[in-house]
Motif scaffolding. Structure first.
Motif, mmCIF file in Angstrom:
data_model
loop_
_atom_site.group_PDB
_atom_site.id
_atom_site.type_symbol
_atom_site.label_atom_id
_atom_site.label_comp_id
_atom_site.label_asym_id
_atom_site.label_seq_id
_atom_site.Cartn_x
_atom_site.Cartn_y
_atom_site.Cartn_z
ATOM 1 N N THR A 30 -36.897 -14.497 3.418
ATOM 2 C CA THR A 30 -35.839 -13.485 3.348
ATOM 3 C C THR A 30 -34.807 -13.728 4.439
ATOM 4 O O THR A 30 -33.608 -13.554 4.217
ATOM 5 C CB THR A 30 -36.447 -12.068 3.468
ATOM 6 O OG1 THR A 30 -37.460 -11.917 2.486
ATOM 7 C CG2 THR A 30 -35.397 -11.005 3.276
ATOM 8 N N LEU A 81 -33.042 -6.560 -1.645
ATOM 9 C CA LEU A 81 -33.510 -6.707 -3.021
ATOM 10 C C LEU A 81 -34.418 -7.922 -3.175
ATOM 11 O O LEU A 81 -35.436 -7.876 -3.873
ATOM 12 C CB LEU A 81 -32.321 -6.813 -3.979
ATOM 13 C CG LEU A 81 -31.444 -5.582 -4.127
ATOM 14 C CD1 LEU A 81 -30.301 -5.862 -5.097
ATOM 15 C CD2 LEU A 81 -32.255 -4.386 -4.578
ATOM 16 N N TYR A 82 -34.048 -9.013 -2.521
ATOM 17 C CA TYR A 82 -34.859 -10.238 -2.545
ATOM 18 C C TYR A 82 -36.245 -9.971 -1.958
ATOM 19 O O TYR A 82 -37.264 -10.359 -2.531
ATOM 20 C CB TYR A 82 -34.138 -11.333 -1.754
ATOM 21 C CG TYR A 82 -34.878 -12.632 -1.662
ATOM 22 C CD1 TYR A 82 -34.790 -13.569 -2.682
ATOM 23 C CD2 TYR A 82 -35.627 -12.941 -0.542
ATOM 24 C CE1 TYR A 82 -35.469 -14.785 -2.593
ATOM 25 C CE2 TYR A 82 -36.296 -14.135 -0.436
ATOM 26 C CZ TYR A 82 -36.214 -15.053 -1.456
ATOM 27 O OH TYR A 82 -36.880 -16.241 -1.370
ATOM 28 N N TYR A 83 -36.275 -9.280 -0.844
ATOM 29 C CA TYR A 83 -37.543 -8.960 -0.185
ATOM 30 C C TYR A 83 -38.408 -8.057 -1.060
ATOM 31 O O TYR A 83 -39.608 -8.293 -1.212
ATOM 32 C CB TYR A 83 -37.261 -8.296 1.156
ATOM 33 C CG TYR A 83 -38.506 -7.838 1.886
ATOM 34 C CD1 TYR A 83 -39.311 -8.754 2.543
ATOM 35 C CD2 TYR A 83 -38.854 -6.499 1.913
ATOM 36 C CE1 TYR A 83 -40.458 -8.343 3.203
ATOM 37 C CE2 TYR A 83 -39.995 -6.071 2.573
ATOM 38 C CZ TYR A 83 -40.792 -7.016 3.213
ATOM 39 O OH TYR A 83 -41.918 -6.607 3.870
ATOM 40 N N LYS A 84 -37.804 -7.024 -1.642
ATOM 41 C CA LYS A 84 -38.557 -6.104 -2.496
ATOM 42 C C LYS A 84 -39.110 -6.813 -3.725
ATOM 43 O O LYS A 84 -40.247 -6.578 -4.138
ATOM 44 C CB LYS A 84 -37.681 -4.924 -2.922
ATOM 45 C CG LYS A 84 -37.526 -3.886 -1.878
ATOM 46 C CD LYS A 84 -38.892 -3.309 -1.553
ATOM 47 C CE LYS A 84 -38.778 -2.126 -0.650
ATOM 48 N NZ LYS A 84 -40.049 -1.625 -0.191
ATOM 49 N N LYS A 85 -38.315 -7.679 -4.318
ATOM 50 C CA LYS A 85 -38.766 -8.423 -5.512
ATOM 51 C C LYS A 85 -39.913 -9.362 -5.154
ATOM 52 O O LYS A 85 -40.878 -9.499 -5.900
ATOM 53 C CB LYS A 85 -37.604 -9.208 -6.102
ATOM 54 C CG LYS A 85 -37.943 -9.937 -7.353
ATOM 55 C CD LYS A 85 -36.743 -10.651 -7.909
ATOM 56 C CE LYS A 85 -37.118 -11.427 -9.160
ATOM 57 N NZ LYS A 85 -35.989 -12.183 -9.686
ATOM 58 N N LYS A 86 -39.814 -9.980 -3.993
ATOM 59 C CA LYS A 86 -40.827 -10.928 -3.566
ATOM 60 C C LYS A 86 -42.152 -10.240 -3.210
ATOM 61 O O LYS A 86 -43.217 -10.788 -3.436
ATOM 62 C CB LYS A 86 -40.307 -11.689 -2.347
ATOM 63 C CG LYS A 86 -41.211 -12.767 -1.859
ATOM 64 C CD LYS A 86 -40.582 -13.492 -0.704
ATOM 65 C CE LYS A 86 -41.614 -14.413 -0.098
ATOM 66 N NZ LYS A 86 -41.202 -14.941 1.168
ATOM 67 N N GLN A 88 -43.544 -7.314 -4.386
ATOM 68 C CA GLN A 88 -43.998 -6.259 -5.311
ATOM 69 C C GLN A 88 -45.442 -6.429 -5.642
ATOM 70 O O GLN A 88 -46.005 -7.434 -5.713
ATOM 71 C CB GLN A 88 -43.180 -6.297 -6.608
ATOM 72 C CG GLN A 88 -41.855 -5.685 -6.458
ATOM 73 C CD GLN A 88 -41.105 -5.609 -7.802
ATOM 74 O OE1 GLN A 88 -41.557 -6.133 -8.800
ATOM 75 N NE2 GLN A 88 -39.972 -4.955 -7.778
#
Length: 88
Positions: A30, A81-86, A88
């Motif tokens: 991230t 958003l990248y962190y949250k998607k990664k 989950q």
């Protein structure tokens, strides 16, 4: 802006310099993603700021504050958003 943006992609992962957000400090990928975005947005953000300042010289302080907020806000938002998607 130009100095930090040009070297943002080359910054090593650390907790002292760079876009220090909770999600970038926890995850190396991230961190890389956020700083890559920051690096790629630097030149367009500078050009946009110059054009806007030339068009509206009386609003220079307000426009500069908004341009810096957008310059830092866009990579912050997309790295979140990248962190949250990664994670989950």
């Amino acid at each position: 802006m130009a100095l930090f943006g040009s070297c943002a992609n080359a910054l090593p992962f650390n907790k002292y310099v760079g876009l220090r957000l909770p999600w970038t400090l926890v995850d190396y990928q991230t961190w890389r993603y956020a700083h890559k975005l920051l690096h790629e947005l630097t030149f367009p953000a500078i050009l946009f700021s110059i054009v806007i300042l030339k068009m509206f010289p009386n609003k220079s302080k307000t426009l500069m504050i908004w341009s810096v907020l957008l310059y830092l806000g866009v990579p912050s938002f997309f790295s979140y958003l990248y962190y949250k998607k990664k994670h989950q």
